[in-house]
Design a protein around this motif. Structure first.
Motif, PDB file in Angstrom:
ATOM      1  N   GLU A   1     -14.649  74.820  41.859  1.00  0.00           N
ATOM      2  CA  GLU A   1     -15.323  76.062  41.504  1.00  0.00           C
ATOM      3  C   GLU A   1     -15.698  76.004  40.024  1.00  0.00           C
ATOM      4  N   TYR A   2     -17.014  76.105  39.750  1.00  0.00           N
ATOM      5  CA  TYR A   2     -17.508  76.039  38.368  1.00  0.00           C
ATOM      6  C   TYR A   2     -17.803  77.438  37.845  1.00  0.00           C
ATOM      7  N   GLN A   3     -17.729  77.575  36.539  1.00  0.00           N
ATOM      8  CA  GLN A   3     -18.136  78.808  35.880  1.00  0.00           C
ATOM      9  C   GLN A   3     -18.889  78.445  34.601  1.00  0.00           C
TER      10      GLN A   3
ATOM     11  N   LEU B   1     -10.004  73.421  40.290  1.00  0.00           N
ATOM     12  CA  LEU B   1      -9.731  72.713  41.535  1.00  0.00           C
ATOM     13  C   LEU B   1      -8.435  73.275  42.107  1.00  0.00           C
ATOM     14  N   SER B   2      -8.520  73.977  43.249  1.00  0.00           N
ATOM     15  CA  SER B   2      -7.341  74.553  43.894  1.00  0.00           C
ATOM     16  C   SER B   2      -6.916  73.630  45.031  1.00  0.00           C
ATOM     17  N   VAL B   3      -5.734  73.024  44.929  1.00  0.00           N
ATOM     18  CA  VAL B   3      -5.313  72.006  45.887  1.00  0.00           C
ATOM     19  C   VAL B   3      -3.792  72.072  46.061  1.00  0.00           C
ATOM     20  N   ARG B   4      -3.311  71.788  47.313  1.00  0.00           N
ATOM     21  CA  ARG B   4      -1.871  71.750  47.540  1.00  0.00           C
ATOM     22  C   ARG B   4      -1.243  70.600  46.752  1.00  0.00           C
TER      23      ARG B   4
ATOM     24  N   SER C   1     -22.400  80.944  48.416  1.00  0.00           N
ATOM     25  CA  SER C   1     -21.556  80.265  47.433  1.00  0.00           C
ATOM     26  C   SER C   1     -22.107  78.915  47.004  1.00  0.00           C
ATOM     27  N   GLU C   2     -22.568  78.102  47.951  1.00  0.00           N
ATOM     28  CA  GLU C   2     -23.026  76.755  47.605  1.00  0.00           C
ATOM     29  C   GLU C   2     -24.226  76.797  46.676  1.00  0.00           C
ATOM     30  N   SER C   3     -25.170  77.686  46.944  1.00  0.00           N
ATOM     31  CA  SER C   3     -26.358  77.804  46.092  1.00  0.00           C
ATOM     32  C   SER C   3     -25.998  78.329  44.712  1.00  0.00           C
TER      33      SER C   3
END
Length: 807
Positions: free
Chosen positions: A716-718, A725-728, A627-629
């Motif tokens: 997460e980029y596309q 940005l998924s955050v509580r 994922s990071e790469s």
């Protein structure tokens, strides 16, 4: 009075004060005839050179202007085209084709004695015109500040040209005579040619005067001519195209006999700078034959395509030269309006090896020249490789003495290479030079002939076609040779190899593999089944069909074309067998002549190259999911797209093409396919950017974002669409606006989660959400998650990642 006369005084003033001027004037305005003659007569310039895109137009303009002077061509009005030069010391206005001006500039960069260059019909944007103009601009800037340049056309892309060249534009408004337009909708696009005879018949019956019919090529002209069987008795059909002899062309151009009407079937050779007497009706198929260069095969194929609106306007203008006219266009008004405004310039869709060699001889790189449309890097690479095969450039891409000699030969550089090499070898291979002259005549005559060049040459030697005979006489005279009683065709394969080294081919399955790496198939008429074939003519679908060639053996060409042969050690990983293949090979370009197990030890650099080839085949999918790469790759591509002024252009293909720079060093210690798949390419990939760019990437498109709670949340980029940005929700209390990415050029989509990390809200406007929809979320969540903090004013509240009791 011609329209161009109205702006003559203004134009002369600009020409006297500006280094370059653009003139946009309608068909029939007099820009190609009245204007240059008047400039000469008024003595505004000592010597004028005017470029015409086509030989037919150049010859006819020169003849017309000379007749206006009551002189023969070669006195005050001269002509310089291929195979025909008529100039003298008294010539003050010279009509030339574009390639001729390039030769004049190469021979004398100062253009001694010439003080005005006119580029007529510049909208056609031929490669030769772009080349000549680029050299003329350099000459003007460095050697001749007194040289004036005038670009003319009825349909210039004026605003673009004016901005690029930073020069004034003068427009001659109005047309000599009005032209009515009749549109004939297409019944079936695939059968468009079948409609043309009926349209011609309709035009003849509805209109008076002669008719000019524009068709893509000679094949269509012949079909339409055969179909015109029910014409009035006063109509006579003529044909007009570039490959005809002068007498036939002049018959098509001449006025119709008294009481007769002419129907002239032509290609776009009659589109510009040519007046055909008595024409007041144009029938336009809306099609043209154009060259399309296939980078893979190195072959220029002729394709039929729709013309642009500017070309359609040029064609229609033929009908209004001497009286009001009418144009019948095949297709609807809507189809016409959807066409491109201008035709694509030749430089972006053709083989640029001639341009590249001209630039080298001029002493410049292509990037140094002022070109309206620079060629693509792939075109430059292909041209460089071909010129090295032709020995015009050395291994360091420097011009060779042979390359200079080839340019000065005044013909296609492939054929020039063949003729020069044949002349050099004549003493050791008697008869080769004469055979080369016969082969050039065959190839330049473009007549139909046998697919086997051996048979074709013997056939023409015994019963020559008139066009072949004309070409042969020209070349024999020029090369100071005499006709031969017997052709030494044993040298034929070597001659073809001199001209087309990239098209030497080895049999592969049902087709052939070319030395340039492309595949080819035999045409239906070609019966060859030899292991090796030297190909002189290709075309058809994607340029991959062999039309003419001759069998050869590698041994017969190696002694004279040794630079095409080389030894290499090939190392690659066989995925099916799960092992390395390590072979010593002798190659002819991309063709493998022999192969055997290598005597060399398999070292880490060879192994790395094998892995690199696998990467180029499979791209990033060769590596296990990481994922990071993958996110780094997306961020780098987004940076190059959104901030091109800071980051180099990055695409997946560009990374594949440059992998031998950024990736190969990291592959040297990998010994198995499993290790390769597990390789983390993140470090290697980030080094495509320099240190400053890496730092800027982290700041502008960060991998993680610190939210008010202190948590470091991953983004997460596309490639297409916003970053996410998924955050509580509790962790972004106190955040009053959505963070900006890439200086505000990339939207951030915030996915606000429940304490159980289930989606509650998607928003790109956090401030707006706090003020509106949050109330509904608060009511529901207070009951479901009573231990968590649900403030009334989240924009000013303290963020937390904990329950209320531990805050």
């Amino acid at each position: 009075m011609l329209p161009v006369e109205d702006i003559y005084t203004q134009l002369v003033s600009q020409l006297k004060t500006q280094p370059m001027t653009l003139l946009q004037a309608p068909p029939g305005a007099g820009k190609s005839t009245w204007l240059p003659l008047q400039l000469m007569r008024d003595g505004h310039f000592q010597r004028i050179v005017m470029l015409e895109p086509r030989r037919l137009a150049a010859r006819n303009i020169a003849n017309y202007l000379a007749s206006c002077q009551n002189e023969n061509v070669g006195q005050s009005v001269g002509l310089r085209i291929k195979q025909e030069t008529k100039v003298s010391a008294n010539t003050r206005l010279e009509i030339v084709t574009e390639g001729m001006l390039t030769r004049m500039l190469q021979n004398d960069p100062e253009l001694t004695g010439v003080d005005l260059l006119i580029f007529d019909e510049f909208h056609e944007r031929s490669l030769a015109a772009d080349t000549a103009l680029a050299f003329a601009l350099e000459s003007q800037a460095a050697l001749r500040d007194d040289l004036t340049i005038l670009l003319m056309s009825a349909t210039l892309d004026g605003q673009r040209y004016q901005q690029f060249f930073d020069c004034p534009i003068i427009e001659s408004s109005g047309r000599s005579f009005p032209i009515d337009e009749v549109y004939i909708p297409l019944k079936d696009e695939s059968r468009w040619l079948d409609q043309i005879p009926a349209i011609i018949t309709q035009a003849v019956n509805e209109q008076v005067g002669s008719v000019l019919v524009f068709l893509p090529g000679q094949r269509e002209i012949n079909r339409v001519q055969q179909a015109l069987t029910e014409l009035p008795t006063d109509c006579q059909v003529f044909t007009l195209f570039g490959e005809q002899d002068k007498a036939t062309q002049q018959a098509a151009i001449a006025p119709a006999k008294s009481g007769q009407r002419k129907i002239v079937l032509t290609t776009n050779v009659a589109e510009t700078s040519l007046t055909i007497e008595g024409i007041r009706v144009v029938v336009d198929s809306g099609k043209r034959r154009t060259a399309s260069f296939n980078l893979k095969t190195g072959v220029t194929e002729l394709i039929t395509q729709s013309i642009s609106r500017s070309s359609a306007i040029q064609r229609a203008g033929r009908a209004g030269r001497v009286e009001p006219g009418v144009v019948y266009r095949l297709g609807s008004v809507q189809t016409f309006e959807r066409r491109n405004s201008h035709d694509a310039p030749e430089i972006v869709s053709t083989d640029i090896s001639q341009l590249l060699l001209e630039a080298k001889c001029w002493g410049a790189e292509l990037s140094d020249l002022r070109l309206l449309d620079p060629p693509a890097q792939q075109q430059v690479q292909q041209a460089t490789k071909l010129l090295q095969m032709l020995e015009a450039l050395d291994g360091k891409e420097k011009l060779t003495a042979l390359g200079t000699q080839m340019l000065g030969f005044g013909t296609d550089i492939r054929l020039a290479h063949m003729l020069i090499k044949a002349q050099q070898l004549e003493s050791s291979m008697p008869g080769m030079y004469s055979l080369a002259a016969y082969l050039v005549a065959l190839l330049e005559s473009r007549i139909s002939h046998a697919a086997d060049l051996n048979l074709a040459l013997h056939s023409q030697h015994a019963r020559p076609h008139p066009i072949f005979k004309q070409q042969l006489n020209y070349w024999l005279k020029r090369l100071k040779l005499s006709p031969v009683a017997e052709l030494k065709t044993k040298y034929l394969a070597l001659l073809v190899a001199f001209a087309f080294p990239d098209r030497l081919a080895k049999k592969r399955g049902n087709g052939y593999l070319l030395a340039n790496g492309a595949g080819a198939e035999l045409s239906e008429e070609f019966w060859h089944n030899d292991d090796y074939l030297a190909i002189a003519s290709m075309g058809g679908h994607k340029g991959g069909r062999v039309f003419a060639g001759v069998a050869f053996t590698p041994a017969e060409i190696e002694s004279e074309l040794g630079h095409l042969f080389y030894q290499q050690t090939r190392c690659e990983f066989d995925e099916k067998a799960g092992r390395f293949i390590h072979q010593d090979e002798i190659k002819l370009g991309a063709i493998t002549l022999s192969s055997q197990p290598s005597q060399q030890k398999l070292d880490k650099s060879e192994r790395a190259k094998a892995w690199l080839n696998m990467f180029k085949k499979h791209s990033f999918s060769i590596f296990n999911e990481q994922s990071e790469s993958e996110q780094l790759l997306i961020r780098m591509r987004l940076a190059s797209k959104l901030l091109p002024e800071q980051f180099p252009a990055i695409t997946e293909q560009s990374l594949i093409d440059s992998a031998d720079i950024w990736l190969v060093a990291y592959l040297q210690d990998i010994k198995t396919l499993d290790q390769l798949k597990k390789f983390n390419y993140c470090e290697a990939l980030q080094n495509v950017f320099d240190w400053q760019q890496q730092s800027a990437l982290k700041a502008l498109l960060p991998l993680r974002l610190t939210v008010p709670s202190g948590s470091n949340i991953r983004i997460e980029y596309q490639l297409d669409g916003p970053a996410k940005l998924s955050v509580r929700m509790q962790e972004v209390y106190g955040m009053t606006s959505t963070p900006l990415l890439a200086q505000g050029k990339l939207a951030l989509l915030m996915e606000l989660l429940s304490p159980a990390r289930r989606p509650l809200q998607l928003t790109q406007d956090l401030a707006g959400f706090w003020q509106t929809s949050y109330r509904d979320v608060q009511k529901e969540m207070k009951g479901r998650y009573p231990k968590h903090f649900w403030p009334d004013n989240p924009a000013t509240s303290i963020a937390t990642s904990k329950v209320k009791s531990k805050m």
